[in-house]
Design an enzyme around this catalytic site. Structure first.
Site, short mmCIF file in Angstrom:
data_model
loop_
_atom_site.label_atom_id
_atom_site.label_comp_id
_atom_site.label_asym_id
_atom_site.label_seq_id
_atom_site.Cartn_x
_atom_site.Cartn_y
_atom_site.Cartn_z
N LYS A 131 7.80 -46.70 44.40
CA LYS A 131 7.07 -47.34 45.48
C LYS A 131 8.03 -47.93 46.52
O LYS A 131 9.07 -48.47 46.19
CB LYS A 131 6.16 -48.43 44.94
CG LYS A 131 5.05 -47.93 44.02
CD LYS A 131 4.04 -47.08 44.76
CE LYS A 131 2.95 -46.57 43.84
NZ LYS A 131 2.05 -47.63 43.40
N GLY A 452 -6.29 -38.86 32.67
CA GLY A 452 -7.68 -39.04 33.08
C GLY A 452 -8.26 -37.90 33.87
O GLY A 452 -9.27 -37.32 33.48
N GLU A 504 -13.15 -36.38 35.35
CA GLU A 504 -13.42 -37.06 36.61
C GLU A 504 -13.82 -36.13 37.74
O GLU A 504 -13.51 -36.37 38.91
CB GLU A 504 -12.21 -37.92 37.02
CG GLU A 504 -11.80 -38.91 35.95
CD GLU A 504 -10.59 -39.75 36.31
OE1 GLU A 504 -10.19 -39.77 37.49
OE2 GLU A 504 -10.04 -40.40 35.40
N CYS A 536 -2.72 -37.94 50.60
CA CYS A 536 -3.28 -38.98 51.45
C CYS A 536 -4.39 -39.71 50.69
O CYS A 536 -5.10 -39.11 49.87
CB CYS A 536 -3.85 -38.38 52.73
SG CYS A 536 -2.62 -37.52 53.73
N GLU A 625 3.46 -52.93 41.79
CA GLU A 625 3.51 -52.83 43.26
C GLU A 625 3.15 -54.14 43.94
O GLU A 625 3.70 -54.49 44.98
CB GLU A 625 2.56 -51.73 43.70
CG GLU A 625 2.31 -51.61 45.17
CD GLU A 625 1.14 -50.68 45.46
OE1 GLU A 625 0.29 -51.05 46.26
OE2 GLU A 625 1.09 -49.59 44.85
N CYS A 663 2.34 -46.29 36.81
CA CYS A 663 3.24 -45.20 37.17
C CYS A 663 4.10 -45.57 38.37
O CYS A 663 3.78 -46.46 39.15
CB CYS A 663 2.47 -43.92 37.47
SG CYS A 663 1.25 -44.06 38.79
N GLU A 685 4.84 -43.58 33.59
CA GLU A 685 5.61 -42.45 34.14
C GLU A 685 7.06 -42.62 33.74
O GLU A 685 7.67 -43.65 34.01
CB GLU A 685 5.46 -42.42 35.66
CG GLU A 685 6.33 -41.40 36.35
CD GLU A 685 7.74 -41.91 36.62
OE1 GLU A 685 8.67 -41.10 36.50
OE2 GLU A 685 7.89 -43.10 36.95
N HIS A 714 3.58 -34.36 39.56
CA HIS A 714 3.67 -34.23 41.00
C HIS A 714 4.51 -33.03 41.43
O HIS A 714 4.67 -32.79 42.62
CB HIS A 714 4.24 -35.51 41.61
CG HIS A 714 3.33 -36.69 41.43
ND1 HIS A 714 3.45 -37.57 40.39
CD2 HIS A 714 2.26 -37.11 42.14
CE1 HIS A 714 2.51 -38.49 40.47
NE2 HIS A 714 1.77 -38.23 41.53
N CYS A 746 0.93 -38.69 34.78
CA CYS A 746 -0.15 -39.22 35.61
C CYS A 746 -1.32 -38.26 35.53
O CYS A 746 -1.30 -37.29 34.75
CB CYS A 746 0.37 -39.40 37.05
SG CYS A 746 -0.57 -40.59 38.03
#
Length: 787
Positions: A131, A452, A504, A536, A625, A663, A685, A714, A746
């Site tokens: 982050k 998830g 989900e 995004c 964060e 994460c 993560e 990712h 993740c």
């Protein structure tokens, strides 16, 4: 003279043009040249917006095809040697390789001659991602080794500079300052001192500033946000010699700090030999008088008076009350700016049809914040009478928001006042809960699960869009999502996963989905902001008191559990993440808002348990964060944030297992507080750091169960089982194997089904292999005794 400028601008485009162009390029549908053309179009459009808004400078260097820190890795020629780049490889291709990794695909056979033909991968993992300070933006972490060398490669920056200069206005390039760039990196070998690399790096900054001056640039913005941190003495001492060296170049440097008060670093920032200083007067308004006292009058002062991180309209009367004495103290010279880059807010909210007329009066995207700067400038130069109409409209909107009955809910306030003592504590200690949960769930050692979400396919997105447009009736939409859930459950059972998720399919976003069902939230249609790369998010607007009118996930979880005998996780987003990943009201303490969210989540947890769900995951990826950048403020934040989680999680029985997920953050400095969450299982993560993030959990002796991610979701690469086994062995060296889970880093919503199935197949095989190794190890002493 009053100047207006910005520290950065949203780069994704009004319709997320950059996102879609990137993804088309990665799929091979458009060339690098076509992607570059999209970049040029967006840059020009955004510069024209800045010009038309009357800014004194056009901002260059804030555009990136993936991440601005990765831009600097290439700008200063320190791409990690492990990627094996050749001189012939285009810079953009290298940029994406660092961001996404590279796989050498092969056909893998899973033992016993299965011949399944699933793709596996060796190759090179992507750069670690984390982050950007205390925001939800992610950056790629520079890697420094004993072989790190720097070489200036300014071609892309100089080309963008020329593009902007063609529009005929002064241009202000933006660079990460050398000390912040080194601080953000990570040493990848013992004995590597990041600060020790400064003497190699600094001549390249001198060279670059010299080239920019030769290209006609008068001002360069150097971002040093680490001045808002508690820095070691060696780093603070390095600032003076660094900027003494840079001051020899014939270009004016604007040193920019943001996100945090300067505190003990304020005298240092004010005496550095730079032409100007930018300070964050949103996060650190109380420091403005001290800055005015300490900054020499021959330096320019840029005041970040418009909030660059939130979408609420500026209180212009309050802003002017602070700016007027500052302008007088500075002899009529002042720069006005947002507090930080506008990367963190949507491009515009002025005409967003999803917001009602009242809410639209309360909010401001990047474009509207440019207008606020100009309005402040006109008021300072010409007086309030010259802008009386605009000031009146702004004043009315601010008052309306403060006093609207939509903002407050007496029932919510009463519930907070009447919370019983002990509401944030589980019935029993973890050891007892663990025994009861193992008896109920009957899981094997090293149980496998996922975080998830499963891939959001075009069919899912099309059904959701049709339902929102009113073209797909509610029952038909429900049936379509139930079909997707059934497929996800069947796939997990075929893979042999131990604890399943429903995938989900019905969820658009892990925050927005819940916010849509809570009172106190509103939603924009196009309020997108960049999280990383092409990813995004559209943060909801948390404008009022929060409550849960009805169950949000129970129907889906109950249906999914009916399809399998294996445990099905109920999936929720935690209160701190709901807070952090929203645009949050600023009229009450964030701790109060977090507690309102916690009670709403608690209601859902208890309803899931009543529906027979034995495992409930409450995700808190934003807990770290939200940590303030100054350590002195940590205890207060951690106290209310961890309490909010416990309030949400602690109403269940001992044999109901509570998970949480975090994460892309450094956890080692808050491990006691993470343990204080008292989640039965935490998943984190760790694959991009090669399990380095797990080391602290072992040293700390983290008391509960933990699932360190064994592959990076990712990246499109599919790691082979052997790679995951190696990571699991490393994990078992620091955390007892009987407390380890096996899972990806993740959620999997951004991946394709072929990638997902291949990677999870490898993951299950890795877990099975390590189970066999542990079982053999456990038998070895008895076998030896018999012999």
């Amino acid at each position: 003279m009053i100047q207006t400028h910005i520290l950065g601008f949203p780069r994704i485009g009004a319709q997320r043009e950059l996102k879609f162009a990137l993804e088309r390029h990665w799929r091979g549908e458009i060339s690098a040249d076509e992607l570059d053309a999209t970049g040029r179009t967006l840059r020009r459009r955004h510069w024209e917006q800045q010009r038309d808004a009357g800014l004194s400078f056009l901002t260059v260097g804030d555009f990136a095809f993936y991440d601005q820190v990765a831009n600097h890795i290439q700008l200063f020629g320190c791409e990690p040697a492990r990627f094996g780049f050749s001189a012939a490889e285009p810079a953009l291709a290298r940029h994406f390789t660092m961001a996404r990794g590279v796989a050498h695909t092969l056909t893998h056979t899973h033992g016993d001659g299965c011949g399944c033909g699933a793709p596996a991968a060796s190759g090179t993992p992507a750069l670690e991602m984390t982050k950007w300070f205390d925001t939800n933006y992610h950056y790629l972490v520079p890697e420094f080794t004993a072989d790190t060398a720097f070489a200036l490669a300014p071609q892309r920056l100089l080309a963008e500079l020329a593009e902007a200069q063609a529009l005929g206005l002064p241009v202000k390039p933006i660079l990460l300052g050398p000390l912040t760039f080194l601080w953000l990196g990570k040493a990848k070998a013992e004995g590597i001192d990041r600060l020790g690399l400064l003497d190699q790096l600094l001549p390249l900054y001198v060279d670059l500033l010299t080239r920019l001056a030769a290209a006609g640039v008068q001002w360069v913005q150097l971002d040093e946000p680490i001045l808002g941190l508690d820095l070691p003495a060696a780093w603070t001492q390095a600032f003076e010699r660094t900027y003494q060296r840079l001051a020899k170049v014939d270009v004016s440097v604007l040193l920019a700090t943001y996100f945090s008060p300067l505190q003990t670093n304020l005298p240092l920032a004010c005496r550095l030999p730079v032409a100007g200083l930018h300070v964050d007067a949103v996060r650190a308004l109380d420091e403005l008088p001290a800055v005015l006292d300490a900054l020499p009058l021959d330096r320019e002062l840029s005041i970040g008076i418009v909030d660059g991180r939130n979408i609420w309209r500026a209180d212009l009367d309050t802003a002017l009350a602070h700016l007027r004495p500052a302008l007088e103290r500075r002899g009529g010279r002042l720069w006005l700016a947002p507090s930080c880059s506008l990367l963190h807010v949507p491009l515009s909210l002025a005409n967003d049809a999803s917001l009602d007329a009242e809410l639209r009066r309360w909010v401001a995207g990047a474009a509207e914040k440019l207008a606020e700067l100009q309005l402040l400038k006109r008021a300072l130069l010409k007086g309030d009478d010259a802008v009386a109409g605009e000031l009146s409209a702004a004043r009315t909107a601010t008052d309306e928001q403060r006093h609207s009955p939509r903002v407050t809910n007496p029932a919510v306030a009463q519930r907070l006042r009447q919370m019983p003592a002990g509401i944030d504590r589980r019935i029993s200690a973890f050891a007892r809960r663990q025994r009861l949960q193992r008896k109920r769930l009957k899981l094997p050692p090293l149980p496998t699960t996922t975080i998830g979400s499963f891939p959001q396919t075009p069919a899912i997105r099309a059904a959701r869009a049709a339902h929102k447009r009113g073209e797909l009736p509610a029952q038909a939409y429900r049936e379509a999502m139930q079909h997707e859930i059934a497929q996800a459950v069947a796939a997990q059972e075929a893979l042999g996963l131990d604890v399943l998720v429903h995938g989900e399919a019905e969820r658009n976003d892990m925050v927005e989905y819940f916010a849509e069902q809570l009172q106190g939230y509103a939603f924009s249609a196009n309020g997108w902001v960049q999280s990383y790369g092409s990813r995004c998010v559209k943060p909801p607007l948390l404008f009022g008191d929060v409550s849960r009118p009805a169950p949000m996930t129970v129907e889906w979880a109950r249906h999914a559990q009916s399809l399998t005998q294996r445990p099905m996780k109920g999936m929720l987003t935690g209160p701190v993440t709901m807070l952090q990943w929203s645009f949050v009201r600023d009229d009450q303490p964030r701790a109060d808002t977090a507690l309102q969210l916690a009670l709403a989540v608690r209601d859902e947890v208890l309803d899931l348990e009543a529906a027979g769900i034995a495992v409930i995951q409450i995700d808190e990826p934003a807990l770290r964060e939200g940590l303030p950048l100054r350590r002195a403020q940590w205890p207060d934040y951690l106290a209310w944030a961890t309490r909010a989680f416990r309030v949400a999680a602690s109403g269940v029985r001992d044999d109901t297992q509570v998970h949480t997920h975090m994460c892309y953050a450094e956890f080692n400095d808050i491990l006691p507080e993470i343990a204080a969450l008292d989640a039965d299982v935490i998943t984190i993560e760790t694959s991009r750091s090669d399990m380095a993030l797990l080391q602290g959990f072992g040293t700390f002796r983290y008391p509960n169960e933990i699932g360190p991610g064994v592959y990076d979701i990712h990246s499109p690469r599919v790691p082979a089982a052997a790679e995951m086994v190696r990571l699991l062995r490393k994990a078992a060296e620091v955390v007892p194997a009987d407390r380890l889970w096996v899972n990806p880093d993740c959620g999997l919503k951004t991946r394709s089904w072929p990638e997902t199935m291949a990677a999870l197949r490898e993951m299950v095989q890795a877990a099975q292999q390590l189970r066999h190794e542990l079982a053999r190890g456990a038998r070895a002493p008895a076998e030896t005794a018999e012999a």
